[in-house]
Write an enzyme that holds these catalytic residues in place. Structure first.
Site, PDB file in Angstrom:
ATOM      1  NE  ARG A 115      -7.904 -17.875  11.834  1.00  0.00           N
ATOM      2  CZ  ARG A 115      -6.896 -17.058  11.607  1.00  0.00           C
ATOM      3  NH1 ARG A 115      -6.191 -17.165  10.506  1.00  0.00           N
ATOM      4  NH2 ARG A 115      -6.576 -16.124  12.482  1.00  0.00           N
TER       5      ARG A 115
ATOM      6  CG  ASP B 131      -9.518 -19.167   7.189  1.00  0.00           C
ATOM      7  OD1 ASP B 131      -9.414 -18.966   5.967  1.00  0.00           O
ATOM      8  OD2 ASP B 131      -9.514 -18.244   8.029  1.00  0.00           O
TER       9      ASP B 131
ATOM     10  CE1 TYR C 177     -13.644 -19.768  19.431  1.00  0.00           C
ATOM     11  CE2 TYR C 177     -12.204 -20.857  21.023  1.00  0.00           C
ATOM     12  CZ  TYR C 177     -12.650 -19.708  20.398  1.00  0.00           C
ATOM     13  OH  TYR C 177     -12.094 -18.492  20.730  1.00  0.00           O
TER      14      TYR C 177
ATOM     15  CG  ASP D 214     -10.657 -14.806  12.546  1.00  0.00           C
ATOM     16  OD1 ASP D 214     -10.128 -13.789  13.018  1.00  0.00           O
ATOM     17  OD2 ASP D 214     -10.100 -15.923  12.509  1.00  0.00           O
TER      18      ASP D 214
END
Length: 301
Positions: free
Chosen positions: A176, A84, A70, A42
């Site tokens: 997310r 988010d 992550y 993203d």
């Protein structure tokens, strides 16, 4: 340099740009239109984005499903339409659970779990991206998919409502959504405030280079940053063929496992190596005379 650059480039994507923006920049820097990427990030996300340059771009449809690492910032106490902190706040809560409770709930997400992909994602339904539908105010039913969280480390920050999550997970996991689901389980809501991909399969943040750093290099230096195409298939079995069988394989003939002393299962994909190294991707198939390797994609011109 007459030969088209070819290989895998591990880019450390910066925030505020799309993955396609990075593709455009790499095309200009390497002087080739043949550039693709693996695993979209993203715009707000940073970190590892594996780029396929030149002939390596042909590998996109054959990539091995890989794992991801992550580092995310979880912001508790809010729910947003995008899951988010860039989205519109739908609700807020001032009652933030204790660190002990946060850790307890997060531990329940480790293992195989079901996750509903977010509307703000690149997944397609009837040929249309979910994110495009979401921007039009359209919400569609999404089927829950099984993912796996191998490990989830929780670190508190100086802010009571914020935590750092280090996630090791299967490909296809939406961080997310993980943040939002943790917030729901805690009863206060949650959203992702930041995201960095630390690793994608065999590629790590330590190997990466930024677009700005590439811009300061000569073309020769940029080409030196390219990893060989076969690094995309690192998890696969490596099968080395003597010149006779390599020639047969390149000509489209199946190579019977019993003749080369290899044991493999039907449907298994393998990396094929010849006199000069990696040259193709193969697949094990069943024939009347037994199992054999059939070349499915040639990578060496």
């Amino acid at each position: 340099m007459n030969k088209e650059p070819s290989g895998v480039l591990v880019v450390n994507k910066h925030g505020g740009v799309t993955s396609h923006d990075i593709v455009y920049k790499i095309r200009k820097l390497y002087g080739t239109a043949r550039v693709g990427h693996t695993g979209t990030l993203d715009p707000m996300a940073t970190g590892v984005l594996a780029m396929l340059v030149g002939r390596a771009a042909k590998a996109a449809e054959y990539l091995v499903s890989d794992t991801k690492r992550y580092r995310a910032r979880l912001r508790l106490g809010i729910r947003t339409d995008t899951e988010d902190t860039t989205g519109a706040v739908l609700s807020s809560c001032e009652e933030i659970p204790s660190e002990e409770r946060v850790r307890e709930v997060c531990s329940a997400f480790v293992g195989r779990i079901k996750q509903i992909p977010p509307m703000y994602s690149a997944l397609k339904v009837d040929g249309k991206k979910l994110c495009d539908l979401a921007r039009q105010g359209v919400t569609v039913e999404r089927e829950a998919r099984e993912i796996e969280i191998f490990s989830l480390e929780v670190t508190p920050t100086e802010e009571r409502e914020s935590y750092i999550l280090d996630v090791f997970c299967s490909s296809g996991t939406y961080i997310r959504t993980l943040c939002a689901d943790i917030g729901e389980a805690l009863g206060c809501g949650g959203a992702m405030a930041a995201l960095e991909r630390r690793a994608a399969g065999e590629f790590t943040i330590e190997q990466s280079v930024t677009v700005d750093e590439l811009s300061e290099m000569t073309l020769e230096e940029r080409v030196e940053r390219l990893l060989p195409t076969e690094s995309l298939f690192e998890p696969l079995r490596k099968v080395r063929l003597v010149p006779f069988y390599e020639r047969l394989c390149r000509n489209g003939c199946e190579i019977y496992l019993r003749k080369i002393g290899v044991s493999a299962e039907e449907g298994e994909r393998v990396s094929l190596y010849g006199e000069k190294g990696f040259f193709a991707l193969g697949e094990v198939r069943s024939y009347t005379d037994g199992k054999a390797i059939k070349m499915i994609k040639l990578f060496e011109l």
